[in-house]
Write a protein that holds these residues in place. Sequence first.
Motif, PDB file in Angstrom:
ATOM      1  N   THR A 110      -6.497   4.575  -7.535  1.00 14.13           N
ATOM      2  CA  THR A 110      -6.167   5.495  -6.450  1.00 14.13           C
ATOM      3  C   THR A 110      -7.452   6.049  -5.830  1.00 14.13           C
ATOM      4  O   THR A 110      -8.287   6.590  -6.526  1.00 14.13           O
ATOM      5  N   VAL A 116      -5.550  -0.239   5.336  1.00 17.11           N
ATOM      6  CA  VAL A 116      -4.094  -0.191   5.268  1.00 17.11           C
ATOM      7  C   VAL A 116      -3.451  -0.757   6.534  1.00 17.11           C
ATOM      8  O   VAL A 116      -2.336  -1.284   6.483  1.00 17.11           O
ATOM      9  N   PRO A 125       0.351   5.743  -5.996  1.00 21.47           N
ATOM     10  CA  PRO A 125      -0.388   5.764  -4.731  1.00 21.47           C
ATOM     11  C   PRO A 125      -1.718   5.013  -4.802  1.00 21.47           C
ATOM     12  O   PRO A 125      -2.445   5.106  -5.787  1.00 21.47           O
ATOM     13  N   ASP A 126      -1.965   4.262  -3.751  1.00 23.65           N
ATOM     14  CA  ASP A 126      -3.259   3.600  -3.583  1.00 23.65           C
ATOM     15  C   ASP A 126      -4.239   4.562  -2.929  1.00 23.65           C
ATOM     16  O   ASP A 126      -5.439   4.510  -3.180  1.00 23.65           O
ATOM     17  N   VAL A 127      -3.704   5.421  -2.052  1.00 25.01           N
ATOM     18  CA  VAL A 127      -4.522   6.353  -1.281  1.00 25.01           C
ATOM     19  C   VAL A 127      -3.843   7.717  -1.265  1.00 25.01           C
ATOM     20  O   VAL A 127      -2.636   7.811  -1.037  1.00 25.01           O
ATOM     21  N   LYS A 170       0.860  -1.183   0.000  1.00 26.20           N
ATOM     22  CA  LYS A 170       0.000   0.000   0.000  1.00 26.20           C
ATOM     23  C   LYS A 170       0.896   1.232   0.000  1.00 26.20           C
ATOM     24  O   LYS A 170       1.822   1.331   0.796  1.00 26.20           O
ATOM     25  N   GLU A 196       4.563  10.578   3.153  1.00 22.83           N
ATOM     26  CA  GLU A 196       4.349   9.381   2.338  1.00 22.83           C
ATOM     27  C   GLU A 196       4.590   8.169   3.214  1.00 22.83           C
ATOM     28  O   GLU A 196       5.523   8.149   4.021  1.00 22.83           O
ATOM     29  N   ILE A 227      -9.598   6.568   6.219  1.00 24.14           N
ATOM     30  CA  ILE A 227      -8.699   5.826   5.326  1.00 24.14           C
ATOM     31  C   ILE A 227      -8.582   4.375   5.773  1.00 24.14           C
ATOM     32  O   ILE A 227      -8.669   3.451   4.960  1.00 24.14           O
ATOM     33  N   ILE A 252       0.660   5.342   0.347  1.00 26.25           N
ATOM     34  CA  ILE A 252      -0.253   6.352   0.849  1.00 26.25           C
ATOM     35  C   ILE A 252       0.436   7.717   0.863  1.00 26.25           C
ATOM     36  O   ILE A 252       1.587   7.828   1.296  1.00 26.25           O
ATOM     37  N   CYS A 279      -9.847   1.616   3.242  1.00 31.07           N
ATOM     38  CA  CYS A 279      -8.756   1.010   2.472  1.00 31.07           C
ATOM     39  C   CYS A 279      -8.011  -0.093   3.211  1.00 31.07           C
ATOM     40  O   CYS A 279      -7.155  -0.746   2.625  1.00 31.07           O
TER      41      CYS A 279
END
Length: 183
Positions: free
Chosen positions: A95, A146, A72-74, A8, A56, A140, A10, A144
Amino acid sequence: MKKQGERKEIILAGSGGQGLVVAGIMLAEAAIREGKNVVQTQSYGIASRGGFSMAEVIIDSEEIIFQQVQRPDVILALTPEALAKMQPLVNGEETVIFYDTTLIPGDYAGKRNMLGFPFTELASNLGNVGAVNLIALGAIIARCQVVAPSSMRELIEKRFSGKVAELNIQALATGYGLIAAGS
């Protein structure tokens, strides 16, 4: 090539004073608690408050060789400047972009990968505008996945005590609730 669910990437972006660097560090620590490999970097302008700020976080079950977010995924954008700067990094529909409707004008509701919530307004309603970072992290994490919610809660309980811990847990729960309400 990323394998689904293992890596992941972010990005948390906004302005100095919104707690994005702290949020990035906390997200990284929660992932480490889960036994994952993590890289966390940060950049911010010369002004400690009000200038552009970004954190990040890369979370992976494998070794992390390149230590910068590439796909980026998020993305979390808490200011219009952050949203504009992050747009070129969007990886199509893969994304997910979270943005603060309190501070970012415009209607992005028609875009499938954009999720707008009044993060700053909600933090103000909790009595601490500084909690915007944890409300956003809660959303988030809920959407998602994460890190596990329990990892973040345990980290908050370890890092903070008393009323501060309670407020931060409440902010995180408020963020989770935004996603649960939309389900």
